[in-house]
Motif scaffolding. Sequence first.
Motif, PDB file in Angstrom:
ATOM      1  N   GLY A 236       0.805  -1.218   0.000  1.00  0.00           N
ATOM      2  CA  GLY A 236       0.000   0.000   0.000  1.00  0.00           C
ATOM      3  C   GLY A 236       0.834   1.262   0.000  1.00  0.00           C
ATOM      4  N   ILE A 237       1.960   1.230   0.714  1.00  0.00           N
ATOM      5  CA  ILE A 237       2.757   2.456   0.814  1.00  0.00           C
ATOM      6  C   ILE A 237       3.905   2.480  -0.185  1.00  0.00           C
ATOM      7  CG2 ILE A 237       2.223   2.827   3.260  1.00  0.00           C
ATOM      8  CD1 ILE A 237       5.132   1.818   3.798  1.00  0.00           C
ATOM      9  N   SER A 238       4.123   1.378  -0.905  1.00  0.00           N
ATOM     10  CA  SER A 238       5.360   1.255  -1.695  1.00  0.00           C
ATOM     11  C   SER A 238       5.630   2.450  -2.599  1.00  0.00           C
ATOM     12  CB  SER A 238       5.352  -0.037  -2.499  1.00  0.00           C
ATOM     13  OG  SER A 238       4.236  -0.034  -3.345  1.00  0.00           O
ATOM     14  N   THR A 239       4.587   2.962  -3.264  1.00  0.00           N
ATOM     15  CA  THR A 239       4.856   4.072  -4.184  1.00  0.00           C
ATOM     16  C   THR A 239       5.297   5.317  -3.437  1.00  0.00           C
ATOM     17  OG1 THR A 239       2.524   4.575  -4.106  1.00  0.00           O
ATOM     18  CG2 THR A 239       3.296   3.321  -5.995  1.00  0.00           C
ATOM     19  N   ASN A 240       4.606   5.606  -2.336  1.00  0.00           N
ATOM     20  CA  ASN A 240       4.976   6.796  -1.568  1.00  0.00           C
ATOM     21  C   ASN A 240       6.325   6.622  -0.895  1.00  0.00           C
ATOM     22  OD1 ASN A 240       2.711   8.176  -2.258  1.00  0.00           O
ATOM     23  ND2 ASN A 240       1.552   7.498  -0.461  1.00  0.00           N
ATOM     24  N   LEU A 241       6.599   5.402  -0.477  1.00  0.00           N
ATOM     25  CA  LEU A 241       7.883   5.112   0.150  1.00  0.00           C
ATOM     26  C   LEU A 241       9.022   5.385  -0.831  1.00  0.00           C
ATOM     27  CD1 LEU A 241       9.266   3.814   2.652  1.00  0.00           C
ATOM     28  CD2 LEU A 241       9.100   1.640   1.478  1.00  0.00           C
ATOM     29  N   PHE A 242       8.813   4.942  -2.053  1.00  0.00           N
ATOM     30  CA  PHE A 242       9.836   5.149  -3.070  1.00  0.00           C
ATOM     31  C   PHE A 242      10.052   6.636  -3.314  1.00  0.00           C
ATOM     32  CE2 PHE A 242      11.483   5.279  -7.433  1.00  0.00           C
ATOM     33  CZ  PHE A 242      12.502   4.352  -7.324  1.00  0.00           C
ATOM     34  N   ARG A 243       8.962   7.384  -3.346  1.00  0.00           N
ATOM     35  CA  ARG A 243       9.083   8.827  -3.556  1.00  0.00           C
ATOM     36  C   ARG A 243       9.813   9.490  -2.380  1.00  0.00           C
ATOM     37  NH1 ARG A 243       4.039  11.393  -2.449  1.00  0.00           N
ATOM     38  NH2 ARG A 243       5.114  11.270  -0.453  1.00  0.00           N
ATOM     39  N   ASP A 244       9.487   9.049  -1.160  1.00  0.00           N
ATOM     40  CA  ASP A 244      10.174   9.576   0.031  1.00  0.00           C
ATOM     41  C   ASP A 244      11.671   9.370  -0.074  1.00  0.00           C
ATOM     42  OD1 ASP A 244       7.855  10.357   1.166  1.00  0.00           O
ATOM     43  OD2 ASP A 244       7.711   8.691   2.587  1.00  0.00           O
ATOM     44  N   LEU A 245      12.043   8.156  -0.477  1.00  0.00           N
ATOM     45  CA  LEU A 245      13.469   7.855  -0.553  1.00  0.00           C
ATOM     46  C   LEU A 245      14.163   8.741  -1.574  1.00  0.00           C
ATOM     47  CD1 LEU A 245      13.553   3.976  -0.191  1.00  0.00           C
ATOM     48  CD2 LEU A 245      14.111   5.715   1.502  1.00  0.00           C
ATOM     49  N   ARG A 246      13.470   9.012  -2.667  1.00  0.00           N
ATOM     50  CA  ARG A 246      14.044   9.892  -3.686  1.00  0.00           C
ATOM     51  C   ARG A 246      14.321  11.275  -3.096  1.00  0.00           C
ATOM     52  NH1 ARG A 246       9.973  10.620  -8.153  1.00  0.00           N
ATOM     53  NH2 ARG A 246      10.737  12.749  -8.021  1.00  0.00           N
ATOM     54  N   ILE A 247      13.353  11.786  -2.341  1.00  0.00           N
ATOM     55  CA  ILE A 247      13.513  13.121  -1.759  1.00  0.00           C
ATOM     56  C   ILE A 247      14.611  13.101  -0.692  1.00  0.00           C
ATOM     57  CG2 ILE A 247      12.354  14.901  -0.381  1.00  0.00           C
ATOM     58  CD1 ILE A 247       9.764  14.043  -1.876  1.00  0.00           C
ATOM     59  N   LEU A 248      14.632  12.025   0.095  1.00  0.00           N
ATOM     60  CA  LEU A 248      15.634  11.941   1.165  1.00  0.00           C
ATOM     61  C   LEU A 248      17.056  11.827   0.615  1.00  0.00           C
ATOM     62  CD1 LEU A 248      13.586   9.667   3.495  1.00  0.00           C
ATOM     63  CD2 LEU A 248      14.650  11.796   4.236  1.00  0.00           C
ATOM     64  N   GLY A 250      18.181  13.412  -1.886  1.00  0.00           N
ATOM     65  CA  GLY A 250      18.595  14.792  -2.106  1.00  0.00           C
ATOM     66  C   GLY A 250      19.054  15.422  -0.797  1.00  0.00           C
ATOM     67  N   TRP A 251      18.357  15.068   0.261  1.00  0.00           N
ATOM     68  CA  TRP A 251      18.684  15.551   1.587  1.00  0.00           C
ATOM     69  C   TRP A 251      20.112  15.137   1.968  1.00  0.00           C
ATOM     70  CZ3 TRP A 251      13.711  15.796   4.738  1.00  0.00           C
ATOM     71  CH2 TRP A 251      13.856  16.668   5.810  1.00  0.00           C
ATOM     72  N   ALA A 252      20.428  13.890   1.685  1.00  0.00           N
ATOM     73  CA  ALA A 252      21.755  13.366   2.016  1.00  0.00           C
ATOM     74  C   ALA A 252      22.857  14.179   1.345  1.00  0.00           C
ATOM     75  CB  ALA A 252      21.850  11.898   1.606  1.00  0.00           C
ATOM     76  N   TRP A 253      22.600  14.601   0.109  1.00  0.00           N
ATOM     77  CA  TRP A 253      23.610  15.391  -0.600  1.00  0.00           C
ATOM     78  C   TRP A 253      23.953  16.680   0.135  1.00  0.00           C
ATOM     79  CZ3 TRP A 253      26.893  14.618  -4.520  1.00  0.00           C
ATOM     80  CH2 TRP A 253      26.688  13.499  -5.318  1.00  0.00           C
ATOM     81  N   THR A 254      22.956  17.285   0.804  1.00  0.00           N
ATOM     82  CA  THR A 254      23.238  18.567   1.452  1.00  0.00           C
ATOM     83  C   THR A 254      24.217  18.394   2.613  1.00  0.00           C
ATOM     84  OG1 THR A 254      21.356  18.348   2.918  1.00  0.00           O
ATOM     85  CG2 THR A 254      20.989  19.546   0.866  1.00  0.00           C
TER      86      THR A 254
END
Lengths: 319, 325
Positions: A236-248, A250-254
């Motif tokens: 149920g959450i897999s799509t949103n989870l994947f999107r979260d990881l993508r955003i995170l 970017g966070w790691a790069w900072t």
Amino acid sequence: MSASSILRRKLKQYQNFILATLSFIIPLTVWSIVSYVPYVWHPKVEITVPGDVSYFSEGLLVDREIFEREKANVLAEGKAIPEGLPANPIYFPAPDEVASAFYTAFVTEPTRRNEKWLHESLWDSIKVIFWGFVISSIFGVPLGVLMGTYRIFSKLNEPFIEFFRYLPAPAFGALAVAILGIHQGPKIAIIFIGTFFQQVLVIANTTRKLDPMLVEAALTLGAKRTSLLFKVVLPGISTNLFRDLRILLGWAWTYLIVAELIGSSSGITWFITQQARYKNFDNVYAAIMMIGIIGLSSDIILRLIGKHLFPWEQHKSLS
Amino acid sequence: MRLTIKKYLVTLVAAFLLSATAQAADPIRIGYSDWPGWVAWEVGIEKDWFKEAGVKVQFEWFDYVASMDAFAAGKLDAVAMTNGDALVTGSTGAKSVMFLINDYSNGNDMVVGAPGIKSIKDLKGKKVGVEIGFVGHLILLNALKDHGMSEKDVELVNVPTNETPQVLASGQVAAIVAWQPNSGQALKLVPGSKKLYSSADKPGLIYDTLAATPQSYSARKAEYAKIAKVWYRIVEYIQNPKTHDDAIKIMASRVGLKPKQYAEIVKGTKILTLKEAKAYFKKADGFKSIYGSSKISDDFNVANKVYKKPEKYESYIDSSIIDKM
């Protein structure tokens, strides 16, 4: 046509492409105008002929007023007049300077045996990000999902994680060096600290947003705890989870810029700080762009992977 | 065929044994950072002179403060630092032995005045941007003292050294204190700004050294002696007009500058020959000796509450390797 259909109207492929290109062309145009059109900004004058002003020399940047004042002074005394061209401060190099610095940085051969090519330094940085993010996700994703699903996990962990996420990751640099040595270890640790705590909370939140009807339906149909987690919650959450990881990611790069100053200096952000110290801002911006390009490309790749993994999501997204 | 396999196995075992013995003697880990007298080590690294001298070293390139942190954390056997900072690092537990003097600052550390400020005396009652408690502060105190003034005559503004050029450009202070490359940047960035005082007025205020942990120094002194030998080979290579340009080229590439730009910065650093270093290692008061200079740093650190009790600065200095050369 209702208001919402105007807002959410699907754009054609070529329109998408044009808009995406424009989103880059507009800032680039602004940058070019400010750089090349005289007196849009140009608060400085670059001296071309020093004249009789004692401290002027060729290539020196002075404020425009100072230039005019000194020019008036020597004019009054009947001495040689200085000449100069309008210029921007050294912190603001023009696009062509950055572009040529970008190119030069890649083709410059290392002069010393133990020096690295730029792409090797970049690769070092990418590895630091990769491992920091992977290690964080190995722990963060399961914990976040558990916290979002079961109240007991959330009550047990959330208060501490909420507290810890406010602690500045770079401040753990000295501790990381003492435990993990001076090479990649402490850098990866900083990325981990910077990512993990946010990650857990974001993922817990995403999990909580799962439609309760789904869970209730599953329970009504007699789902057990484990099957509820693996057959209902995770899919149920897999799509949103994947999107979260993508955003995170970017966070790691900072966090990279502080991470790479810990322990022995290496990687692309060390290049940035070193060049900034010597005021070679064309190199600084070139390196910043490299990070931008790497970040954007990895995001595009992940998005393509996402499309492949979750084909049913496509019709929902705005693009 | 059988012979080749046997041969292969023998080589394999030999290689394994070799690597095992190599591991037995870990390289000496040395941290160094962006200061001309330390960047000079790069020449020896590039030319493989440590290997020729039969000593295993592993140089690690750092930001200056990060290098002292790593040293304090026990991750390095030796680190390049100033005599004053060796005392500061030692006061928090990481004692060290300075057994080699690379150079002293000879003009690279400066007080730079804003346009219109012509001398130190003009600073009376004005603001000065300086990193309080560090080397720049020490320079400023000496500059004031030499002009019959004291810290009370100026207002100190605490500014990180690498931001001093922008602070001077902002016009909010009458002067800043910084070392290269920041001092040079400040002069370039603010037209009409002027060097009011520099370490060339007070040679020996800051000695740049190689300092080892006392444990590693006493256990591996013979190896440190070999490192010192390589150092004087480097000094010779830098000072010999024939090889000077090549040395500068290697050093400039370490910091990512063009050789021409870097040559200017190297000028403000007095890299010492063996004979000179021997003289500065003699016990004496004042700046002409590393002992006197360290005493002044120690007093400064106590007075500015960098640490509370005076350090036994003499225990930080050991000239026995240099004396025997």
